[in-house]
Structures are given as C-alpha cells and as structure tokens.
Design a protein around this motif. Structure first.
Motif, PDB file in Angstrom:
ATOM      1  N   ALA A 175      21.810  11.621  -2.888  1.00  0.00           N
ATOM      2  CA  ALA A 175      21.739  10.812  -4.153  1.00  0.00           C
ATOM      3  C   ALA A 175      19.975  10.938  -3.561  1.00  0.00           C
ATOM      4  O   ALA A 175      19.488  10.461  -5.165  1.00  0.00           O
ATOM      5  CB  ALA A 175      22.482   9.644  -3.320  1.00  0.00           C
ATOM      6  N   ASN A 176      19.459  10.955  -3.343  1.00  0.00           N
ATOM      7  CA  ASN A 176      17.564  10.972  -2.541  1.00  0.00           C
ATOM      8  C   ASN A 176      16.614  11.298  -2.660  1.00  0.00           C
ATOM      9  O   ASN A 176      15.964  11.493  -2.730  1.00  0.00           O
ATOM     10  CB  ASN A 176      17.170   9.652  -2.036  1.00  0.00           C
ATOM     11  CG  ASN A 176      17.970   8.310  -2.573  1.00  0.00           C
ATOM     12  OD1 ASN A 176      18.002   7.958  -3.403  1.00  0.00           O
ATOM     13  ND2 ASN A 176      18.977   7.262  -1.894  1.00  0.00           N
ATOM     14  N   GLU A 177      17.412  12.815  -2.967  1.00  0.00           N
ATOM     15  CA  GLU A 177      16.653  14.188  -3.520  1.00  0.00           C
ATOM     16  C   GLU A 177      15.950  14.241  -2.148  1.00  0.00           C
ATOM     17  O   GLU A 177      14.885  14.350  -2.022  1.00  0.00           O
ATOM     18  CB  GLU A 177      16.337  14.085  -4.583  1.00  0.00           C
ATOM     19  CG  GLU A 177      16.849  14.380  -5.263  1.00  0.00           C
ATOM     20  CD  GLU A 177      16.175  14.666  -6.917  1.00  0.00           C
ATOM     21  OE1 GLU A 177      14.906  14.559  -6.802  1.00  0.00           O
ATOM     22  OE2 GLU A 177      16.767  14.784  -7.560  1.00  0.00           O
ATOM     23  N   PRO A 178      16.755  14.334  -0.819  1.00  0.00           N
ATOM     24  CA  PRO A 178      16.036  14.248   0.190  1.00  0.00           C
ATOM     25  C   PRO A 178      15.045  16.044   0.781  1.00  0.00           C
ATOM     26  O   PRO A 178      15.624  16.476  -0.291  1.00  0.00           O
ATOM     27  CB  PRO A 178      16.833  14.109   1.712  1.00  0.00           C
ATOM     28  CG  PRO A 178      18.218  14.831   0.392  1.00  0.00           C
ATOM     29  CD  PRO A 178      17.784  14.810  -0.126  1.00  0.00           C
ATOM     30  N   ASP A 179      14.124  15.672   1.128  1.00  0.00           N
ATOM     31  CA  ASP A 179      13.310  16.772   1.655  1.00  0.00           C
ATOM     32  C   ASP A 179      14.092  17.260   2.657  1.00  0.00           C
ATOM     33  O   ASP A 179      14.148  19.059   2.695  1.00  0.00           O
ATOM     34  CB  ASP A 179      12.388  16.124   2.853  1.00  0.00           C
ATOM     35  CG  ASP A 179      11.095  15.624   1.653  1.00  0.00           C
ATOM     36  OD1 ASP A 179      10.640  15.780   0.397  1.00  0.00           O
ATOM     37  OD2 ASP A 179      10.344  14.734   1.689  1.00  0.00           O
ATOM     38  N   LEU A 180      14.841  17.161   3.939  1.00  0.00           N
ATOM     39  CA  LEU A 180      16.166  18.035   4.535  1.00  0.00           C
ATOM     40  C   LEU A 180      16.973  17.499   4.273  1.00  0.00           C
ATOM     41  O   LEU A 180      16.922  16.107   4.758  1.00  0.00           O
ATOM     42  CB  LEU A 180      15.023  17.195   6.124  1.00  0.00           C
ATOM     43  CG  LEU A 180      15.300  17.919   7.020  1.00  0.00           C
ATOM     44  CD1 LEU A 180      16.200  19.486   7.324  1.00  0.00           C
ATOM     45  CD2 LEU A 180      15.551  17.956   8.367  1.00  0.00           C
ATOM     46  N   LEU A 181      18.089  17.793   4.451  1.00  0.00           N
ATOM     47  CA  LEU A 181      19.736  18.201   4.539  1.00  0.00           C
ATOM     48  C   LEU A 181      20.257  18.881   5.527  1.00  0.00           C
ATOM     49  O   LEU A 181      19.716  19.748   5.715  1.00  0.00           O
ATOM     50  CB  LEU A 181      20.308  18.276   3.838  1.00  0.00           C
ATOM     51  CG  LEU A 181      21.435  18.673   3.070  1.00  0.00           C
ATOM     52  CD1 LEU A 181      22.018  16.765   2.974  1.00  0.00           C
ATOM     53  CD2 LEU A 181      22.513  18.573   2.519  1.00  0.00           C
ATOM     54  N   ILE A 182      20.786  17.982   6.585  1.00  0.00           N
ATOM     55  CA  ILE A 182      21.288  18.103   7.794  1.00  0.00           C
ATOM     56  C   ILE A 182      23.162  17.831   7.674  1.00  0.00           C
ATOM     57  O   ILE A 182      23.567  17.100   7.335  1.00  0.00           O
ATOM     58  CB  ILE A 182      21.017  17.414   8.848  1.00  0.00           C
ATOM     59  CG1 ILE A 182      19.405  17.291   9.200  1.00  0.00           C
ATOM     60  CG2 ILE A 182      21.733  17.957  10.445  1.00  0.00           C
ATOM     61  CD1 ILE A 182      18.927  16.376  10.274  1.00  0.00           C
TER      62      ILE A 182
END
Length: 545
Positions: A175-182
C-alpha cells in the motif's frame, strides 16, 4: 559500492520453553540486502527463517523470547534492534512491510477488506476516505483480483478463498510502496497460475520502486524465478549462501543437496475398480446470494459450486484441482454438510442431504476433514492430547479417560509423532508437525472418508513428501477414501487415482489421473499443467514424469 539497505550481523534468538528450558531458534545469523535486490531464505520448517524475518520488525511472539535478540539489525544505516515501539510503528507498514504466511490468522475476521487494506494508507499517508478507496481498488487490481476488486471491498476474510486472502495481504503490504518487503511464503496458498502472476507482479513492482525483498519460501522453483541470492538455513544457522544459480547448480552442503532432491514422488498403487462407492454427488450447487439496495434484496448469486457430479469408491483418491476461487474448498465443505447446498449427496448409499441435527451427528464420525491451515484449526488453548481426544468425547468413544488417552497415543503413533507430545500445545510445533496433529485428530475416529483441503500447501518440499507417504500408508492400512483438494499438481499426481478440474464452480474436465495429466483435453487444464510444468522445471522437478 552503495551501503546495504538491510544489514543483519550475528543475530541470535532464544525462546523460553518453560521449566527452565530454552531453545535457540536463530544462531549467529548474518546477511545483507541491497536496494532492489532479492534474497531468498530457504530451509525446512523450524529452521529459523521466519524468526529471522520477524526479528527485523521486532514482531517476535512475546513472552516466548527468553531475552532480547542479540546481534545487530541495521536498516538504511539505523539500528532497529532495541528501537522503541513508537519508532517501530513508523517503520512497520511504511518503509518496511511484511506479508505473513497464514493470511487467515493475520487478517482481522471482524473487519472488511476495505478497512484492513486502507488502514496503512490512513495511518501513514493520511488519505481521505475517497482517495483511500480508489487506492485500495487499484491495489486489489494489481494483485490479481481484477474485475472483482470493487465488489470485494465489503467482504470479510472468511468469504474469500485462501489465494484471495493472500492477495489481500500482498495489497496491504504494498500500500505505501515500502523500501523493503519481507515476504514469508507469499505464494503458499495460491495455485500455480496465480503464483506465476504474483511473482511477475512482485518482480515488476520491485523494479519500478527499487524495492528490496527478503523472500522466505520452501519452493525452490520460486527461488530460481525471483531471487538473485539465496541463503540456506538449517537448525537456526545459515549453512550455505551465494548467487542462486551457483548454489543450485553446485551445492557445497549436504543439506542443500537434500533440499534440492526432496519432492513428492511415486504414483498411487492400483485400486480395486469394483470397490463399493462411498460418496456420490449429483447436480451439487452452492450459490451465495448477492444483496443490494436499501432493502438488501437479492440481485444475483455467486455460483461457487454449480452442478457438480462425482463418485468416489472405497480406498480411492479423488483429486480436485483448479485456481483459487474455483470452488474447490466450497465443494469439499458441501460434501461434508459443513456448507449449505442443493442437489444430491449420498454417503454409503444414504441420502445425507435430508438429515438434520442429531440425525447427522453419527455420520460426522465417518466423514472427517483436514484443513489447509493447521495453526488456525487447532485450538491454542488445548493441549495436543485434548485436541485429538475431543472427537472421542463428542461421539462417546472410549470407556473412560484412560481408554481415550490410549486411543490418542495410538493415533499419534500412526502419524509418526512421539506420544509424549500430547502434553504440549500447537504453538510448540513446526507446520509439518501441526499438520500431523490435524491428521491424527481426523483418524482417531476411524472414518471412511477424509476431505483433505490443501494439507501440504504450507509445508516445505521434504515435509510434503513425508506427508504424502504418510497419507498413502494410512489409506492402504484403513482403506480410506480421500477427496484431496490442492493447487499443487505434484502432490495430486503422487496421490490421486482420478482428477476433477474445477473452474468458476463447474467441472471442466475429469478422468483417470494419468489421462488428465498426460493428455489434458481442455485448454484450461492444459494451461494449469503448463504453469505447473514450468515451475517444476525451474525448480528441478517434474509434474508429468
């Protein structure tokens, strides 16, 4: 060289088992991850993959942790290990997001999909309700819910299939376009065609956003497809790491070689074609009403199961396959009378549709189910012994508590679990062990029919193979009839005598497993086989061998 986005050094996590006992779940693990890079953590259940990932966001299950994790976790140069809760709330769901393995236990059963996906947007982006709704529809479309996206906003998690719930989880994380996706097993609950779409989606978003991914999976085909580097974990330690192509083509550690060679193998033994029919269904329908307007009038129906016929003989296995949302699980629940339906259902020649209340109870003993998510279906408040014995008490089996305990011990031995584990609780077991407990709970009642709803989908390859061998052995010993629901065609190929392919609630193809796998007639079946064959080939296995 640019500094890593995520840098983990000498991470150690110890859990308190009670009675002064402790277990080391993660033992001096170190790895780094650059912007736009994907690192895959692989290993069997209990190897420490998920604990390592949960440590990054300080989501370890308190108070199980015996003491704070040791080592260092630096994200974009900032030390996260020991950071305050206020700071972690700013990081979670915004700069670092996570997709959990079991969506049914991660999604709130009391909130709609719109509210749950929109929560991160409201907290971190302060979007207006109209803007948030538009963004939610966009996200659900991106993760493959297509034309159904807007219609599903008011749905609750239990109204979605396993694959649809997982797509909602991915939408929430992105949703918030993260820098890191786990991503902790993000494609576990979806079929092969949707799996390919989701992997392509994640790869595309990663390139567009420059997003890094820490990808946890037991599927080696997925690792080859999405990761640039891989770290292999065993007993809390990283035993081998490096570029994916190098590790997979020339593994240096025995455990890595074991993982690469482990998958369900073999074919079902020949069955008696004259065995008595245990289960029949004719024109079976499960239609869910769609209501609209102020008066909530029925305007249409979702035809989850639409005119299905089937027949299953004693000691045989019917494999039910199809994409997520095709009606597989709904069909299984309808056959067990756990979902309302129309049409004819006959069990051992008896019409069970006409039975109600107490008249139906005696049949429950002979018709059992093993659910997809053992962690969600096993009560956390009951010990393993109490869980397995519950059905015995309900059906009045066993002369007394001692007799019931002896039956529980026998059931646990049959599924190859130490009977002493009956005094422990579900959270103390790995995914594969929990699934064995669920199988023991079903088998202790000596049923004739077992509906297995994706019983291996959340398990790593080597444990899948063990469960398949166990199910074969139990079927031969007790002449069990299985309805085996799965999107994993390797497992279906290893177990099923006959295969039924569902699409949009209707049967598009059926027949002997060998005929359906080797020479599928329908384009939809051929597409399923092609997608499964491609992933199997990437992972080094084969579906049609």
């Amino acid at each position: 060289m640019a500094p890593p986005l995520l840098e983990v050094n000498d991470l150690s996590v110890t859990f308190d088992l009670g009675g002064g006992r402790r277990a080391t779940a993660v033992d001096r693990v170190s790895f780094s991850l650059g912007r736009g890079e994907t690192l895959a953590l692989v290993g069997e259940s209990g190897s420490g993959k998920s604990v390592s990932a949960l440590s990054v966001l300080q989501l370890l299950p308190y108070p199980l942790a015996a003491h704070p994790p040791g080592g260092s976790i630096r994200f974009d140069g900032e030390e996260l290990l020991g950071a305050g809760e206020a700071r972690m709330r700013q990081v979670r769901g915004n700069r670092v997001a996570m997709v959990f393995q079991e969506p049914m236990t991660s999604l709130n059963p009391l909130h709609t999909i719109e509210r749950q996906v929109g929560e991160a947007l409201v907290i971190h982006k302060r979007l207006s309700p109209a803007a948030a709704r538009a963004r939610i529809v966009e996200l659900l479309g991106l993760v493959g819910m297509g034309a159904q996206a807007e219609r599903r906003l008011g749905a609750y998690p239990h109204q979605l299939s396993g694959g649809q719930r997982q797509r909602v989880m991915i939408a929430m994380a992105l949703a918030n376009e993260p820098d890191l996706l786990i991503a902790d097993e993000p494609t576990t609950a979806v079929d092969v065609t949707i799996q390919a779409q989701l992997l392509e989606l994640l790869s595309g978003l990663q390139k567009r956003l420059g997003m890094a991914m820490l990808f946890i999976t037991h599927d080696l085909g997925v690792v080859r497809r999405i990761a640039s580097r891989v770290a292999v974990m065993q007993s809390g330690r990283i035993v081998e790491s490096g570029p994916v192509a190098e590790v997979f083509s020339n593994p240096s550690h025995d455990y890595t070689r074991h993982l690469l060679s482990a998958e369900p193998k073999g074919r079902p033994a020949p069955r008696d074609p004259a065995a008595p029919v245990v289960l029949e269904a004719r024109d079976l329908r499960v239609w869910f009403p769609v209501k609209a307007g102020v008066l909530r009038r029925i305007v249409s129906h979702v035809k989850a199961v639409d005119g299905v016929d089937l027949s299953l003989r004693e000691g045989h296995t019917l494999g039910v396959v199809g994409e997520s949302g095709s009606g597989k699980t709904t069909l299984g629940m309808a056959l067990l009378r756990l979902e309302g339906s129309r049409g004819e259902i006959r069990f051992s020649g008896r019409d069970v549709q006409a039975l109600r209340g107490r008249a139906l109870r005696p049949l429950r003993r002979e018709m059992q189910v093993v659910f997809q998510d053992p962690f969600g279906s096993l009560s956390p408040r009951l010990s393993v012994g109490e869980i397995v014995a519950e059905g015995l008490r309900i059906h009045g089996l066993g002369a007394d508590a001692a007799a019931r305990d002896a039956m529980v011990v026998e059931a646990l031995r049959e599924v190859r679990l130490d009977p002493q584990t009956r005094h422990r609780y579900p959270h103390e077991f790995s995914g594969g062990q929990r699934q064995r407990i669920a199988i023991a709970r079903a088998l202790v009642l000596k049923p004739r029919l077992v509906v297995l709803d994706e019983p291996t989908s959340a398990l790593d390859m080597s444990v899948q193979a063990q469960i398949v061998d166990l199910l074969r052995e139990l079927q031969a010993r007790h002449r069990l009839s299985y309805v085996f629901i799965s999107h994993d065609l390797k497992v279906v190929r290893a177990l099923a005598d006959e295969v039924m392919v569902l699409k949009d609630g209707r049967v598009v193809e059926r027949g002997p497993a060998s005929a359906v796998f080797d020479a599928p007639r329908e384009p939809y079946t051929r597409a399923l086989m092609a997608a499964a064959f491609e992933l199997a080939a990437i992972g080094g296995g084969a579906v049609r061998e």
